[in-house]
Design a protein around this motif. Structure first.
Motif, PDB file in Angstrom:
ATOM      1  N   GLY A 156       0.137 -65.263  -1.223  1.00 51.36           N
ATOM      2  CA  GLY A 156       1.079 -66.043  -0.442  1.00 51.36           C
ATOM      3  C   GLY A 156       1.637 -67.271  -1.134  1.00 51.36           C
ATOM      4  N   GLU A 157       1.283 -67.512  -2.392  1.00 51.08           N
ATOM      5  CA  GLU A 157       1.812 -68.708  -3.059  1.00 51.08           C
ATOM      6  C   GLU A 157       3.284 -68.515  -3.394  1.00 51.08           C
ATOM      7  N   ARG A 158       4.008 -69.620  -3.428  1.00 53.63           N
ATOM      8  CA  ARG A 158       5.434 -69.581  -3.756  1.00 53.63           C
ATOM      9  C   ARG A 158       5.591 -69.938  -5.218  1.00 53.63           C
ATOM     10  N   LEU A 159       6.331 -69.126  -5.950  1.00 56.51           N
ATOM     11  CA  LEU A 159       6.479 -69.313  -7.388  1.00 56.51           C
ATOM     12  C   LEU A 159       7.898 -69.705  -7.765  1.00 56.51           C
ATOM     13  N   THR A 160       8.000 -70.482  -8.824  1.00 59.65           N
ATOM     14  CA  THR A 160       9.256 -70.761  -9.489  1.00 59.65           C
ATOM     15  C   THR A 160       8.983 -70.546 -10.969  1.00 59.65           C
ATOM     16  N   HIS A 161       9.992 -70.312 -11.757  1.00 64.70           N
ATOM     17  CA  HIS A 161       9.773 -69.972 -13.150  1.00 64.70           C
ATOM     18  C   HIS A 161      10.306 -71.029 -14.094  1.00 64.70           C
ATOM     19  N   GLY A 162       9.617 -71.166 -15.200  1.00 61.14           N
ATOM     20  CA  GLY A 162       9.999 -72.046 -16.289  1.00 61.14           C
ATOM     21  C   GLY A 162       9.582 -71.370 -17.579  1.00 61.14           C
ATOM     22  N   ILE A 163       9.444 -72.147 -18.639  1.00 58.11           N
ATOM     23  CA  ILE A 163       8.945 -71.598 -19.894  1.00 58.11           C
ATOM     24  C   ILE A 163       8.045 -72.643 -20.537  1.00 58.11           C
ATOM     25  N   CYS A 164       6.847 -72.220 -20.946  1.00 54.46           N
ATOM     26  CA  CYS A 164       5.893 -73.159 -21.530  1.00 54.46           C
ATOM     27  C   CYS A 164       6.306 -73.478 -22.964  1.00 54.46           C
ATOM     28  N   PRO A 165       5.842 -74.595 -23.515  1.00 57.32           N
ATOM     29  CA  PRO A 165       6.238 -74.990 -24.876  1.00 57.32           C
ATOM     30  C   PRO A 165       5.881 -73.951 -25.939  1.00 57.32           C
ATOM     31  N   VAL A 166       4.756 -73.282 -25.804  1.00 52.57           N
ATOM     32  CA  VAL A 166       4.351 -72.270 -26.781  1.00 52.57           C
ATOM     33  C   VAL A 166       5.359 -71.124 -26.800  1.00 52.57           C
ATOM     34  N   CYS A 167       5.701 -70.612 -25.654  1.00 51.31           N
ATOM     35  CA  CYS A 167       6.669 -69.513 -25.571  1.00 51.31           C
ATOM     36  C   CYS A 167       8.073 -69.975 -25.963  1.00 51.31           C
ATOM     37  N   LEU A 168       8.410 -71.211 -25.641  1.00 56.31           N
ATOM     38  CA  LEU A 168       9.707 -71.754 -26.020  1.00 56.31           C
ATOM     39  C   LEU A 168       9.878 -71.698 -27.539  1.00 56.31           C
ATOM     40  N   TYR A 169       8.875 -72.155 -28.287  1.00 53.34           N
ATOM     41  CA  TYR A 169       8.944 -72.138 -29.748  1.00 53.34           C
ATOM     42  C   TYR A 169       8.838 -70.726 -30.309  1.00 53.34           C
ATOM     43  N   GLU A 170       8.124 -69.847 -29.628  1.00 46.61           N
ATOM     44  CA  GLU A 170       7.985 -68.465 -30.093  1.00 46.61           C
ATOM     45  C   GLU A 170       9.274 -67.666 -29.885  1.00 46.61           C
TER      46      GLU A 170
ATOM     47  N   TYR B 276      12.450 -68.952 -28.893  1.00 44.63           N
ATOM     48  CA  TYR B 276      13.699 -69.634 -29.254  1.00 44.63           C
ATOM     49  C   TYR B 276      13.437 -70.696 -30.330  1.00 44.63           C
ATOM     50  N   PRO B 277      13.037 -70.283 -31.542  1.00 44.42           N
ATOM     51  CA  PRO B 277      12.658 -71.257 -32.574  1.00 44.42           C
ATOM     52  C   PRO B 277      13.802 -72.182 -32.991  1.00 44.42           C
ATOM     53  N   ASP B 278      15.043 -71.728 -32.902  1.00 50.18           N
ATOM     54  CA  ASP B 278      16.169 -72.573 -33.303  1.00 50.18           C
ATOM     55  C   ASP B 278      16.518 -73.617 -32.238  1.00 50.18           C
ATOM     56  N   LEU B 279      16.357 -73.277 -30.999  1.00 48.14           N
ATOM     57  CA  LEU B 279      16.723 -74.181 -29.912  1.00 48.14           C
ATOM     58  C   LEU B 279      15.579 -75.078 -29.447  1.00 48.14           C
ATOM     59  N   ALA B 280      14.354 -74.636 -29.648  1.00 47.82           N
ATOM     60  CA  ALA B 280      13.200 -75.354 -29.116  1.00 47.82           C
ATOM     61  C   ALA B 280      13.130 -76.823 -29.527  1.00 47.82           C
ATOM     62  N   PRO B 281      13.348 -77.173 -30.792  1.00 47.95           N
ATOM     63  CA  PRO B 281      13.269 -78.599 -31.161  1.00 47.95           C
ATOM     64  C   PRO B 281      14.331 -79.452 -30.457  1.00 47.95           C
ATOM     65  N   LEU B 282      15.442 -78.873 -30.094  1.00 44.31           N
ATOM     66  CA  LEU B 282      16.480 -79.607 -29.386  1.00 44.31           C
ATOM     67  C   LEU B 282      16.115 -79.855 -27.929  1.00 44.31           C
ATOM     68  N   ILE B 283      15.341 -78.933 -27.360  1.00 41.32           N
ATOM     69  CA  ILE B 283      14.978 -79.011 -25.952  1.00 41.32           C
ATOM     70  C   ILE B 283      13.702 -79.834 -25.748  1.00 41.32           C
ATOM     71  N   ARG B 284      12.717 -79.550 -26.588  1.00 46.34           N
ATOM     72  CA  ARG B 284      11.418 -80.216 -26.430  1.00 46.34           C
ATOM     73  C   ARG B 284      10.790 -80.427 -27.797  1.00 46.34           C
ATOM     74  N   PRO B 285      10.921 -81.615 -28.359  1.00 51.43           N
ATOM     75  CA  PRO B 285      10.304 -81.884 -29.667  1.00 51.43           C
ATOM     76  C   PRO B 285       8.785 -81.718 -29.596  1.00 51.43           C
ATOM     77  N   ARG B 286       8.218 -81.196 -30.680  1.00 50.88           N
ATOM     78  CA  ARG B 286       6.760 -81.042 -30.718  1.00 50.88           C
ATOM     79  C   ARG B 286       6.101 -82.393 -30.734  1.00 50.88           C
ATOM     80  N   SER B 287       4.971 -82.490 -30.019  1.00 51.91           N
ATOM     81  CA  SER B 287       4.285 -83.783 -29.978  1.00 51.91           C
ATOM     82  C   SER B 287       3.114 -83.826 -30.917  1.00 51.91           C
TER      83      SER B 287
END
Length: 68
Positions: free
Chosen positions: A41-55, A57-68
């Motif tokens: 019964g939980e309600r879900l929304t979707h996003g993308i975690c930093p690991v998958c973002l870099y895996e 979309y390697p070209d776009l990931a640094p523009l969206i979320r710089p590695r810390s």
């Protein structure tokens, strides 16, 4: 005016869990990603975690979320 018990119920009804659309991990309130346990019964929304973002979309990931 909304009764307090109704207001609390409304807050519970709007609570959503953010899940990575690729690996299905969930985001915590502290913006950390962890393996999730499905809850009926939980309600879900979707996003993308930093690991998958870099895996995925390697070209776009640094523009969206710089590695810390």
């Amino acid at each position: 005016m909304v009764a307090p018990f109704v207001r609390d119920r409304m807050a519970e009804d709007t609570k959503m869990t953010c899940v990575c659309c690729h690996c299905r991990r969930e985001r915590t309130a502290a913006d950390e990603w962890r393996d999730r346990t499905p809850v009926a019964g939980e309600r879900l929304t979707h996003g993308i975690c930093p690991v998958c973002l870099y895996e995925l979309y390697p070209d776009l990931a640094p523009l969206i979320r710089p590695r810390s």
